[in-house]
Design a protein around this motif. Structure first.
Motif, PDB file in Angstrom:
ATOM      1  N   VAL A  76       0.824  -1.219   0.000  1.00 29.09           N
ATOM      2  CA  VAL A  76       0.000   0.000   0.000  1.00 29.09           C
ATOM      3  C   VAL A  76       0.852   1.262   0.000  1.00 29.09           C
ATOM      4  O   VAL A  76       0.388   2.336   0.380  1.00 29.09           O
ATOM      5  CB  VAL A  76      -0.965   0.010   1.212  1.00 29.09           C
ATOM      6  N   ASP A  78       1.659   3.022  -2.374  1.00 32.98           N
ATOM      7  CA  ASP A  78       1.200   4.034  -3.322  1.00 32.98           C
ATOM      8  C   ASP A  78       0.426   5.147  -2.640  1.00 32.98           C
ATOM      9  O   ASP A  78       0.287   6.238  -3.186  1.00 32.98           O
ATOM     10  CB  ASP A  78       0.359   3.401  -4.441  1.00 32.98           C
ATOM     11  N   GLY A  79      -0.077   4.884  -1.432  1.00 32.36           N
ATOM     12  CA  GLY A  79      -0.800   5.917  -0.694  1.00 32.36           C
ATOM     13  C   GLY A  79       0.106   6.845   0.080  1.00 32.36           C
ATOM     14  O   GLY A  79      -0.331   7.909   0.549  1.00 32.36           O
ATOM     15  N   LYS A  80       1.378   6.438   0.256  1.00 36.76           N
ATOM     16  CA  LYS A  80       2.386   7.236   0.949  1.00 36.76           C
ATOM     17  C   LYS A  80       1.927   7.683   2.341  1.00 36.76           C
ATOM     18  O   LYS A  80       2.322   8.742   2.832  1.00 36.76           O
ATOM     19  CB  LYS A  80       2.780   8.451   0.097  1.00 36.76           C
ATOM     20  N   LYS A  82      -0.843   8.832   3.303  1.00 33.65           N
ATOM     21  CA  LYS A  82      -1.723  10.002   3.326  1.00 33.65           C
ATOM     22  C   LYS A  82      -3.021   9.728   4.077  1.00 33.65           C
ATOM     23  O   LYS A  82      -3.581  10.629   4.704  1.00 33.65           O
ATOM     24  CB  LYS A  82      -2.035  10.427   1.883  1.00 33.65           C
ATOM     25  N   TYR A  83      -3.494   8.486   4.030  1.00 40.48           N
ATOM     26  CA  TYR A  83      -4.775   8.149   4.666  1.00 40.48           C
ATOM     27  C   TYR A  83      -4.585   7.323   5.941  1.00 40.48           C
ATOM     28  O   TYR A  83      -5.519   6.687   6.427  1.00 40.48           O
ATOM     29  CB  TYR A  83      -5.660   7.405   3.664  1.00 40.48           C
ATOM     30  N   THR A  86      -0.161   2.325   6.025  1.00 43.36           N
ATOM     31  CA  THR A  86       1.148   2.211   5.386  1.00 43.36           C
ATOM     32  C   THR A  86       1.564   0.753   5.281  1.00 43.36           C
ATOM     33  O   THR A  86       0.899  -0.146   5.815  1.00 43.36           O
ATOM     34  CB  THR A  86       2.218   2.966   6.192  1.00 43.36           C
ATOM     35  N   HIS A 131      -7.749  -1.745  -0.128  1.00 47.03           N
ATOM     36  CA  HIS A 131      -6.594  -1.041  -0.683  1.00 47.03           C
ATOM     37  C   HIS A 131      -6.995   0.390  -1.058  1.00 47.03           C
ATOM     38  O   HIS A 131      -6.218   1.336  -0.884  1.00 47.03           O
ATOM     39  CB  HIS A 131      -6.074  -1.805  -1.907  1.00 47.03           C
ATOM     40  N   SER A 135      -4.988   4.232  -0.494  1.00 44.97           N
ATOM     41  CA  SER A 135      -4.340   5.025  -1.542  1.00 44.97           C
ATOM     42  C   SER A 135      -5.287   5.580  -2.591  1.00 44.97           C
ATOM     43  O   SER A 135      -4.870   6.312  -3.476  1.00 44.97           O
ATOM     44  CB  SER A 135      -3.302   4.154  -2.264  1.00 44.97           C
ATOM     45  N   LYS A 137      -6.592   3.722  -4.810  1.00 45.14           N
ATOM     46  CA  LYS A 137      -6.504   2.836  -5.962  1.00 45.14           C
ATOM     47  C   LYS A 137      -7.788   2.028  -6.069  1.00 45.14           C
ATOM     48  O   LYS A 137      -8.380   1.645  -5.060  1.00 45.14           O
ATOM     49  CB  LYS A 137      -5.306   1.882  -5.821  1.00 45.14           C
TER      50      LYS A 137
END
Length: 490
Positions: A76, A78-80, A82-83, A86, A131, A135, A137
């Protein structure tokens, strides 16, 4: 209930000893290749052949653990963060979608595995995420596309109460029928199956009106006898455009008499937003207009919604600069198409923006171009081409035949007994612009045709044949829907 887990632990492409789990994350492999089951993915990951890694792979027969919980996956990132989710605070489960695996059985087994993990850590289902939640996605794809997430969470809760654990149950042998409760219209109609569950209670939760639950021997153990009244979207799926218009046209004429909202415009919205009545939201919830749970921040008189029935689905949005993006939202569920039409028109006629009507001037408007513009300007749609799309549909399919003519009181307001002549296949070549990466290519002109496993991606494409709002690609790859927001003619 127990689930057999085979360990095939990898130590590559991961954060060894750095994971501090706080979430269980659900993914799908999006790998439709034959043989791409849990064992194949686990083996590939063990050999270091996968860039992305997870803790578990599950299909309808087997489950493999591929990372220790203390090791963070490459899942995960791709979310860095942010939400809040991790690679270093999550346990990740991949559901395999290969053709040999029964997808719905695999989903049910994933719910069992998730329940086991949540119980193990003492968490409730607020720690169960997609997922997408990490992110944005579009994953797990089929769960999102088919609106299965709410039921997945319910099933997981049920398994948690029953105490799902790892270990004692042997894997189901391929030659033996899985002892599962299947939800179908009839036992013989396997294509109508919408799920398979290890517990009868979960199967009953998922069983809609008109469906039954069958055990592994084919015995009917439960039928949802809730009466269905009114037009059901499931009855529209197999209709040609001409037959669909003939069937629903009078519904919109009757609605205009009640609400004053122009029938041709409402019907064009129906066609555009429901994909000729075949979209997943329409088929699952009789919601033909994408009516969300909350709209405009207020309520309006004459609503046909019961105030509580919803389904969670993915939806496309568009920014003012034309950029497309997707979100997951709760949408209203209706008992019939008539209620969907009625609630939609009640919203258009009565929704407010502060103290003023949001769509002032729409009620009683007889000019379809003006009516469509009022709807767009009121903030109904984010698509900058929305008005043009509605007008094109109205003109192409002669939907004004169903508008109530001036002076009619209802006794002579039935539209002329004409059949639209423009619903046949057209072979005029033209180009379209696609602004989304995930527009599906299907094997035929409609959602009842199989997904090819490929997407168009963004770009311009040549259409060599048009049928019922679908276009055949010149490349020979298949058909795409022409009425979705991310497709415009150029």
């Amino acid at each position: 209930m127990s689930i057999k887990i085979t360990k095939m632990i990898a130590k590559t492409h991961c954060y060894i000893g750095q994971n501090h789990p706080n979430y269980v994350i659900i993914h799908e492999t999006d790998n439709w290749a034959k043989g791409a089951n849990s064992r194949a993915h686990a083996t590939a990951m063990k050999n270091g052949n996968l860039d992305g890694t997870v803790h578990y792979y599950v299909d309808s027969q087997e489950c493999y653990q591929t990372l220790e919980h203390q090791d963070g996956a490459w899942a995960v990132g791709d979310g860095k963060g942010k939400y809040g989710i991790t690679n270093k605070n999550s346990i990740n489960i991949e559901i395999c979608v290969n053709p040999e695996s029964n997808y719905y059985v695999a989903v049910d087994r994933a719910a069992q595995l998730a329940a086991m993990l949540l119980n193990q850590y003492g968490w409730d289902t607020s720690h169960l995420k997609r997922h997408y939640d990490a992110s944005r996605k579009h994953c797990p794809r089929r769960i999102l596309d088919e609106g299965l997430w709410d039921n997945f969470v319910k099933c997981t809760k049920s398994y948690m109460k029953k105490g799902t654990n790892a270990g004692s149950v042997k894997p189901v042998k391929e030659e033996e029928p899985a002892k599962l409760y299947r939800v179908r219209k009839t036992w013989a109609d396997s294509k109508s199956q919408i799920g398979a569950y290890a517990y009868l209670d979960n199967a009953k939760i998922a069983c809609p009106a008109g469906y039954s639950v069958y055990d592994w021997t084919g015995k009917n153990v439960y039928t949802n006898t809730t009466a269905k009244t009114g037009t059901q979207a499931t009855k529209l799926k197999g209709l040609t455009p001409a037959d669909l218009i003939k069937k629903i046209g009078p519904l919109f004429t009757a609605d205009q008499l009640k609400t004053g909202v122009l029938a041709s415009v409402s019907m064009a919205q129906f066609i555009l937003e429901s994909g000729w009545g075949k979209s997943g939201l329409t088929q699952k919830a009789n919601n033909a207009f994408g009516m969300k749970q909350n709209l405009s921040g207020n309520t309006w008189p004459g609503s046909k919604w019961d105030g509580k029935s919803v389904v969670s689905m993915r939806t496309g949005e568009q920014k003012k600069n034309g950029e497309h993006y997707t979100i997951t939202a709760n949408f209203r569920r209706y008992p019939c198409i008539e209620d969907s039409i009625g609630d939609h028109s009640a919203y258009l006629a009565g929704a407010k923006n502060g103290n003023a009507l949001r769509y002032a001037g729409l009620k009683g408007c007889k000019d379809y171009k003006k009516a469509a513009t009022i709807i767009k300007n009121g903030g109904y749609a984010t698509d900058i081409n929305y008005v043009n799309q509605l007008c094109r549909i109205i003109e192409q399919y002669k939907l004004t035949d169903y508008d109530v003519k001036a002076g009619n009181t209802g006794t002579d307001s039935k539209p002329a007994a004409t059949t639209p002549t423009s619903t046949t296949t057209q072979k005029k070549t033209f180009k379209v612009k696609v602004t989304a990466n995930d527009l599906r290519i299907r094997k035929g002109p409609g959602t009842d045709y199989a997904f090819t496993g490929k997407y168009t991606g963004k770009g311009r494409f040549t259409i060599v044949e048009e049928k019922g709002g679908w276009g055949r690609l010149k490349s020979g790859a298949g058909w795409i829907c022409l009425t979705v927001n991310c497709v415009t003619r150029v």
